[in-house]
Design a protein around this motif. Structure first.
Motif, PDB file in Angstrom:
ATOM      1  N   GLY A   1       0.809  -1.206   0.000  1.00 29.12           N
ATOM      2  CA  GLY A   1       0.000   0.000   0.000  1.00 29.12           C
ATOM      3  C   GLY A   1       0.841   1.255   0.000  1.00 29.12           C
ATOM      4  O   GLY A   1       0.535   2.230  -0.698  1.00 29.12           O
ATOM      5  N   SER A   2       1.923   1.258   0.773  1.00 35.15           N
ATOM      6  CA  SER A   2       2.780   2.442   0.830  1.00 35.15           C
ATOM      7  C   SER A   2       3.476   2.695  -0.498  1.00 35.15           C
ATOM      8  O   SER A   2       3.678   3.845  -0.902  1.00 35.15           O
ATOM      9  CB  SER A   2       3.807   2.301   1.964  1.00 35.15           C
ATOM     10  OG  SER A   2       4.568   1.129   1.805  1.00 35.15           O
ATOM     11  N   LEU A   3       3.839   1.617  -1.221  1.00 36.40           N
ATOM     12  CA  LEU A   3       4.468   1.784  -2.529  1.00 36.40           C
ATOM     13  C   LEU A   3       3.483   2.405  -3.517  1.00 36.40           C
ATOM     14  O   LEU A   3       3.824   3.349  -4.246  1.00 36.40           O
ATOM     15  CB  LEU A   3       4.962   0.441  -3.055  1.00 36.40           C
ATOM     16  CG  LEU A   3       5.598   0.469  -4.445  1.00 36.40           C
ATOM     17  CD1 LEU A   3       6.851   1.323  -4.446  1.00 36.40           C
ATOM     18  CD2 LEU A   3       5.908  -0.939  -4.936  1.00 36.40           C
ATOM     19  N   LEU A   4       2.251   1.903  -3.544  1.00 35.07           N
ATOM     20  CA  LEU A   4       1.254   2.454  -4.469  1.00 35.07           C
ATOM     21  C   LEU A   4       0.926   3.909  -4.128  1.00 35.07           C
ATOM     22  O   LEU A   4       0.720   4.740  -5.030  1.00 35.07           O
ATOM     23  CB  LEU A   4      -0.011   1.603  -4.446  1.00 35.07           C
ATOM     24  CG  LEU A   4       0.142   0.151  -4.917  1.00 35.07           C
ATOM     25  CD1 LEU A   4      -1.220  -0.520  -5.038  1.00 35.07           C
ATOM     26  CD2 LEU A   4       0.894   0.060  -6.241  1.00 35.07           C
ATOM     27  N   ARG A   5       0.886   4.242  -2.845  1.00 41.58           N
ATOM     28  CA  ARG A   5       0.652   5.639  -2.468  1.00 41.58           C
ATOM     29  C   ARG A   5       1.788   6.526  -2.951  1.00 41.58           C
ATOM     30  O   ARG A   5       1.571   7.666  -3.371  1.00 41.58           O
ATOM     31  CB  ARG A   5       0.491   5.741  -0.954  1.00 41.58           C
ATOM     32  CG  ARG A   5      -0.887   5.327  -0.465  1.00 41.58           C
ATOM     33  CD  ARG A   5      -0.981   5.336   1.035  1.00 41.58           C
ATOM     34  NE  ARG A   5      -2.346   5.105   1.485  1.00 41.58           N
ATOM     35  CZ  ARG A   5      -2.672   4.715   2.706  1.00 41.58           C
ATOM     36  NH1 ARG A   5      -1.716   4.518   3.604  1.00 41.58           N
ATOM     37  NH2 ARG A   5      -3.932   4.535   3.038  1.00 41.58           N
ATOM     38  N   SER A   6       3.012   6.014  -2.903  1.00 41.59           N
ATOM     39  CA  SER A   6       4.153   6.775  -3.395  1.00 41.59           C
ATOM     40  C   SER A   6       4.031   7.000  -4.893  1.00 41.59           C
ATOM     41  O   SER A   6       4.292   8.101  -5.391  1.00 41.59           O
ATOM     42  CB  SER A   6       5.453   6.028  -3.081  1.00 41.59           C
ATOM     43  OG  SER A   6       5.669   5.951  -1.696  1.00 41.59           O
ATOM     44  N   TRP A   7       3.659   5.949  -5.622  1.00 41.24           N
ATOM     45  CA  TRP A   7       3.460   6.107  -7.063  1.00 41.24           C
ATOM     46  C   TRP A   7       2.451   7.222  -7.340  1.00 41.24           C
ATOM     47  O   TRP A   7       2.681   8.078  -8.191  1.00 41.24           O
ATOM     48  CB  TRP A   7       2.924   4.806  -7.660  1.00 41.24           C
ATOM     49  CG  TRP A   7       3.919   3.712  -7.806  1.00 41.24           C
ATOM     50  CD1 TRP A   7       5.217   3.700  -7.392  1.00 41.24           C
ATOM     51  CD2 TRP A   7       3.680   2.453  -8.438  1.00 41.24           C
ATOM     52  NE1 TRP A   7       5.810   2.513  -7.708  1.00 41.24           N
ATOM     53  CE2 TRP A   7       4.893   1.719  -8.356  1.00 41.24           C
ATOM     54  CE3 TRP A   7       2.579   1.863  -9.042  1.00 41.24           C
ATOM     55  CZ2 TRP A   7       5.006   0.430  -8.873  1.00 41.24           C
ATOM     56  CZ3 TRP A   7       2.702   0.578  -9.554  1.00 41.24           C
ATOM     57  CH2 TRP A   7       3.897  -0.124  -9.473  1.00 41.24           C
ATOM     58  N   LYS A   8       1.343   7.179  -6.625  1.00 47.32           N
ATOM     59  CA  LYS A   8       0.276   8.161  -6.849  1.00 47.32           C
ATOM     60  C   LYS A   8       0.756   9.573  -6.531  1.00 47.32           C
ATOM     61  O   LYS A   8       0.573  10.505  -7.339  1.00 47.32           O
ATOM     62  CB  LYS A   8      -0.935   7.805  -5.995  1.00 47.32           C
ATOM     63  CG  LYS A   8      -2.085   8.799  -6.097  1.00 47.32           C
ATOM     64  CD  LYS A   8      -3.225   8.412  -5.159  1.00 47.32           C
ATOM     65  CE  LYS A   8      -4.358   9.414  -5.217  1.00 47.32           C
ATOM     66  NZ  LYS A   8      -5.470   9.034  -4.300  1.00 47.32           N
ATOM     67  N   ASP A   9       1.354   9.769  -5.364  1.00 49.81           N
ATOM     68  CA  ASP A   9       1.803  11.105  -4.955  1.00 49.81           C
ATOM     69  C   ASP A   9       2.794  11.686  -5.950  1.00 49.81           C
ATOM     70  O   ASP A   9       2.692  12.847  -6.367  1.00 49.81           O
ATOM     71  CB  ASP A   9       2.445  11.050  -3.574  1.00 49.81           C
ATOM     72  CG  ASP A   9       1.437  10.799  -2.466  1.00 49.81           C
ATOM     73  OD1 ASP A   9       0.229  10.945  -2.718  1.00 49.81           O
ATOM     74  OD2 ASP A   9       1.862  10.440  -1.348  1.00 49.81           O
ATOM     75  N   LEU A  10       3.784  10.884  -6.338  1.00 52.97           N
ATOM     76  CA  LEU A  10       4.829  11.378  -7.216  1.00 52.97           C
ATOM     77  C   LEU A  10       4.312  11.609  -8.629  1.00 52.97           C
ATOM     78  O   LEU A  10       4.705  12.563  -9.297  1.00 52.97           O
ATOM     79  CB  LEU A  10       6.004  10.401  -7.210  1.00 52.97           C
ATOM     80  CG  LEU A  10       6.758  10.374  -5.876  1.00 52.97           C
ATOM     81  CD1 LEU A  10       7.673   9.163  -5.794  1.00 52.97           C
ATOM     82  CD2 LEU A  10       7.570  11.643  -5.691  1.00 52.97           C
TER      83      LEU A  10
END
Length: 399
Positions: A102-111
């Protein structure tokens, strides 16, 4: 995606799906893809849409990555969604979501959204971050892989190898850190810039070798800048400066006075919800905070130092991918100040990565706030195992 059938289904509304697509500019948020997901259809009035509003935590209890402790309403909220192409949507949900936290996908989204925001404003900006650090051989760390997100917690007791792991991360930019006290090691670092790149770093006694994308090089191109502050910075610099000053902030950040003034001058525009204005009076800096920004009695003058740190990292991230490494940042801070600092770095507006190393459990609860967690588990007397498994994280947290 992440919408397996079951009790507690939490699908996205049509409006949420549309907003996710628009905020992503109809491009896949996977940094290795970026495919356009909308285009002309078979006739003059048709549109082909190949995108998907994927769930970060699953729509149903048994879906990929689980529900993350979120309610049905939270899982159907836009904050739990990411726009992907159909192929990447299937990819992140394969094998129960293992490998795509989940944290990886959130990073993808934010960036990705930040990149689109900058492009829309007519600005170009480097886009990238470190994806993995794989230790192949090391005298303290057992072979293992750290998968990084935008926000990263690294837990381990004293002498577990936290500092060694951070040294390895700096190896591409600062080879002298490995050679000052040489010890045999081998590791692979991957990063996006925005294409996926790979570097092999090997040290054998006084021999250092780099391979970038399977080609031997004398020195790798610096893929990212590491801004690092450890306990010596807080103890040695922080508490000698009781009030805000240009020279104090310059010493805390490890920069010259002119860079410090630039950082301070940018604080109101980059922290509009916290700081109203700053004024210089010789070396002194007078900061006017919003009255509701934080509990000034508990947090005191701590805030200005970390505000300056965040602004410095973000200014640098505008010209090159940047990682902010905080090694034991909470050794002397009041609990309210600790929470305040964590809230600061959790802001989605920042584009730099954060890696925070801790030996205490102060920040453990934050792993549910978008932080990816890595623990160093003691194995025997002299080596540690790298783990991102939930069972190891829970055991360390309960212990």
């Amino acid at each position: 995606m992440g919408s397996a059938n079951g009790r507690g289904e939490a699908d996205f509304s049509a409006r949420t799906r549309r907003l996710l697509a628009q905020r992503a500019a109809f491009r896949c948020s996977n940094p290795r893809c970026g495919a356009l997901t909308i285009g002309p259809g078979a006739t003059a009035e048709d549109v082909t849409d190949t995108g998907t509003a994927a769930h970060i935590f699953a729509a149903a209890e048994r879906g990929p990555r689980g529900v993350g402790g979120l309610s049905d309403a939270e899982r159907s909220d836009i904050s739990n969604g990411i726009w992907l192409c159909a192929a990447c949507g299937r990819l992140v949900d394969s094998n129960a979501g293992n490998g795509f936290s989940g944290s990886l996908l959130r990073s993808w989204k934010d960036l990705h959204e930040h990149r689109i925001r900058m492009e829309q404003g007519g600005q170009s900006q480097p886009f990238g971050w470190v994806q993995t650090l794989e230790v192949l051989s090391h005298y303290i760390l057992m072979p293992g892989v750290v998968r990084f997100s935008k926000l990263n917690l690294l837990f381990g007791m004293n002498n577990s190898g936290k500092s060694k792991l951070l040294h390895i991360l700096r190896a591409l930019s600062y080879p002298h850190l490995l050679m000052d006290n040489p010890a045999n090691l081998s590791c692979v670092i991957t990063w996006f810039d925005p294409e996926l790149r790979k570097a092999l770093v090997e040290v054998r006694g006084r021999w250092l070798e780099y391979r970038v994308d399977d080609r031997r090089v004398a020195l790798p191109p610096r893929p990212y800048r590491v801004l690092s502050l450890g306990p010596e910075a807080y103890n040695g610099r922080f508490f000698r400066w009781k009030a805000s000053s240009v020279s104090g902030i310059a010493e805390f950040l490890g920069v010259d006075l002119w860079v410090a003034r630039t950082v301070i001058s940018n604080m109101p525009s980059m922290l509009p919800g916290v700081i109203d204005c700053v004024a210089f009076c010789g070396d002194d800096v007078r900061v006017s905070y919003r009255a509701d920004a934080f509990d000034q009695e508990k947090i005191g003058s701590v805030a200005v130092w970390f505000y300056a740190l965040a602004v410095f990292a973000e200014l640098q991230a505008r010209v090159e991918p940047t990682i902010l490494v905080l090694d034991e940042p909470f050794v002397t801070l009041h609990y309210a100040a600790q929470r305040h600092v964590l809230d600061l770095f959790e802001s989605a507006t920042w584009t730099f990565q954060v890696i925070m190393a801790e030996h205490s459990l102060v920040a453990y609860e934050r792993r549910r706030h978008g932080w990816s967690t890595t623990v160093l588990v003691p194995e025997g007397e002299s080596r540690s195992r790298i783990s991102q498994k939930n069972e190891d994280i829970e055991r360390i947290g309960d212990g």
